[in-house]
Design a protein around this motif. Structure first.
Motif, PDB file in Angstrom:
ATOM      1  N   UNK A 126       0.853  -1.196   0.000  1.00  0.00           N
ATOM      2  CA  UNK A 126       0.000   0.000   0.000  1.00  0.00           C
ATOM      3  C   UNK A 126       0.887   1.244   0.000  1.00  0.00           C
ATOM      4  N   UNK A 127       0.722   2.122  -1.011  1.00  0.00           N
ATOM      5  CA  UNK A 127       1.458   3.379  -1.066  1.00  0.00           C
ATOM      6  C   UNK A 127       0.474   4.535  -1.217  1.00  0.00           C
ATOM      7  N   UNK A 128       0.357   5.403  -0.206  1.00  0.00           N
ATOM      8  CA  UNK A 128      -0.525   6.566  -0.345  1.00  0.00           C
ATOM      9  C   UNK A 128      -0.015   7.505  -1.431  1.00  0.00           C
ATOM     10  N   UNK A 129      -0.928   8.121  -2.154  1.00  0.00           N
ATOM     11  CA  UNK A 129      -0.571   9.024  -3.243  1.00  0.00           C
ATOM     12  C   UNK A 129      -0.183  10.397  -2.696  1.00  0.00           C
ATOM     13  N   UNK A 130       0.848  11.017  -3.314  1.00  0.00           N
ATOM     14  CA  UNK A 130       1.261  12.348  -2.835  1.00  0.00           C
ATOM     15  C   UNK A 130       0.379  13.467  -3.392  1.00  0.00           C
ATOM     16  N   UNK A 159       1.942  -4.381   3.849  1.00  0.00           N
ATOM     17  CA  UNK A 159       3.179  -3.601   3.837  1.00  0.00           C
ATOM     18  C   UNK A 159       2.840  -2.165   3.457  1.00  0.00           C
ATOM     19  N   UNK A 160       2.972  -1.256   4.421  1.00  0.00           N
ATOM     20  CA  UNK A 160       2.658   0.158   4.202  1.00  0.00           C
ATOM     21  C   UNK A 160       3.921   0.932   3.839  1.00  0.00           C
ATOM     22  N   UNK A 161       3.859   1.706   2.755  1.00  0.00           N
ATOM     23  CA  UNK A 161       4.970   2.529   2.318  1.00  0.00           C
ATOM     24  C   UNK A 161       4.645   4.001   2.524  1.00  0.00           C
ATOM     25  N   UNK A 162       5.685   4.820   2.610  1.00  0.00           N
ATOM     26  CA  UNK A 162       5.492   6.265   2.614  1.00  0.00           C
ATOM     27  C   UNK A 162       5.112   6.729   1.215  1.00  0.00           C
TER      28      UNK A 162
END
Length: 442
Positions: A126-130, A159-162
């Motif tokens: 999972x990667x939140x969008x900037x 797996x959480x990403x910045x």
């Protein structure tokens, strides 16, 4: 077996029409009208509930605190919170509107999610969008990350990403430019990343009027973070001419589900070669359903959000979850009626009233974030975010209690609105067991 869940964004109490999204025709055309936050939230919640009644598993993602006082303080506005709101409004109503936007309701932009069947470590990534292209959206990702971690909680499977670096080189708009194609949700698929601009190749064609929000470099970075390979990724450029006609995200011009990609013939660059690449990497039959311009113009597709629909798998075949505007646009309704007579996996169309969201530039697909989950991964989701009849009743009563029936840009400077929003969100954290996800609680 795996399922695909839709996590719909709960529309926040400050839902308003400020026309902040240059490139989004509906957002600009309805600027400065009075909105109805209560109706908006109920329309979205009712659509989500209807999907559960169709047999789908449905989740809910919480809204964010607005107005965003802590960031207004960073801009030098001082004094009491009432003073800060007044100063910001006097300086620029548009600025206050940006820091009061309820745009996180469109959770297709919240993140990009790759299921465990596709990733090297067999975790859901999972990667939140900037969302750096727009000020009002660029302030979302830190809180979005906390909300996602409070929703997908089991670190053994998630797996959480910045978010990617907040620079135009890595402009990332989340799942609105990402589609996963597969034979079954629990089988390895092909992840299609659609981009508007290649930053390392300035000579490649790009839009001349509206911005290309997603970069190839951002999409490639997410694929690396998610431990995807060249065997299960395809990178495809969006047609710059369609971006200039109001197709600001790929989910405004195409939508996919399992082995079906429903798209407009003007959607992409180098279409057939890229489709051949998808076929080769899938290794199984793929249905590319093309809507010709002669049957639905780009203008009609954008105004009705023919492609900003959900394509879901039901027990009797795939169905399109469409806004009422598709039913009310003659050419689009005629095409959808015809589609149901063709030999494709799409067997039904269901129309829903999400007018409050549509007037601000977001249809059914904007309101949801998709994630394919194995059963053990579903067990790792916060159960208080999974929509049941009990949660629906609680959220509906919560909206009725806390939301206004009308909101204008001027109302955003009302200190009482801030109190109302915080009171509502404080109660929501208890309903959905979200912990301390909001700045005012930290």
């Amino acid at each position: 077996m795996a399922i695909e869940m839709n996590f719909d964004g709960l529309v926040g109490p400050t839902h308003n029409y400020a026309g902040l999204s240059f490139g989004n025709v509906a957002s600009l055309s309805n600027a400065n009208q009075a909105s109805n936050p209560k109706a908006a939230a109920k329309q979205g919640l009712q659509k989500a509930k209807a999907l559960t009644e169709l047999g789908l598993t449905q989740g809910i993602l919480a809204p964010q605190e607005r107005p965003f006082i802590s960031q207004l303080k960073q801009l030098g506005f001082t004094g009491s919170e009432a003073d800060i709101l007044k100063q910001a409004y006097d300086y620029s109503p548009t600025l206050l509107a940006a820091y009061s936007s309820a745009s996180c309701m469109w959770t297709a932009n919240a993140a990009t999610i790759s299921p465990s069947a596709d990733t090297a470590d067999n975790k859901v990534h999972i990667t939140p969008a900037n969302l750096i292209e727009k000020l009002h959206r660029s302030i979302e990702f830190e809180t979005t990350s906390r909300i996602l971690k409070s929703t997908f909680v089991d670190e053994n499977v998630f797996a959480h990403h910045d978010a990617l670096p907040a620079h135009p080189f890595f402009g990332d708009e989340g799942a609105a430019n990402h589609t996963r194609l597969c034979s079954e949700y629990d089988s390895k698929g092909v992840e299609l990343f659609v981009y508007g601009r290649e930053m390392t190749n300035p000579h490649r064609s790009f839009p001349k009027h509206f911005p290309a929000r997603q970069t190839l470099e951002a999409s490639q970075s997410i694929a690396r973070l998610h431990q995807l390979t060249t065997d299960n990724t395809v990178f495809m450029q969006q047609n710059p001419d369609t971006i200039d006609q109001g197709v600001f995200h790929n989910d405004v011009i195409s939508v996919g589900n399992r082995n079906v990609l429903f798209y407009h013939e003007q959607a992409f660059v180098d279409t057939e070669r890229k489709f051949d690449e998808i076929r080769q990497k899938m290794g199984t039959e793929v249905h590319f359903i093309k809507v010709p311009t002669s049957e639905a113009s780009i203008e009609d597709a954008v105004s009705s959000y023919l492609f900003n629909t959900q394509l879901v798998s039901l027990s009797d075949g795939m169905a399109i979850i469409a806004p009422k505007e598709c039913e009310q646009t003659p050419a689009v309704k005629a095409y959808l009626d015809k589609l149901l007579t063709l030999d494709t996996p799409i067997k039904a169309v269901h129309y829903f009233d999400v007018k409050q969201s549509m007037q601000n530039g977001g249809g059914p697909a904007c309101l949801r974030l998709r994630v394919a989950l194995q059963q053990q991964e579903l067990a790792g989701v916060n159960p208080n975010t999974i929509l049941t009849n009990e949660l629906y009743q609680s959220l509906d009563a919560w909206i009725e209690k806390h939301y206004r029936d009308s909101l204008t840009i001027k109302d955003l400077a009302d200190p009482q609105l801030l109190v109302e929003c915080r009171t509502a969100l404080d109660e929501l954290t208890q309903i959905m067991n979200l912990g301390s996800v909001y700045d005012f609680q930290r």
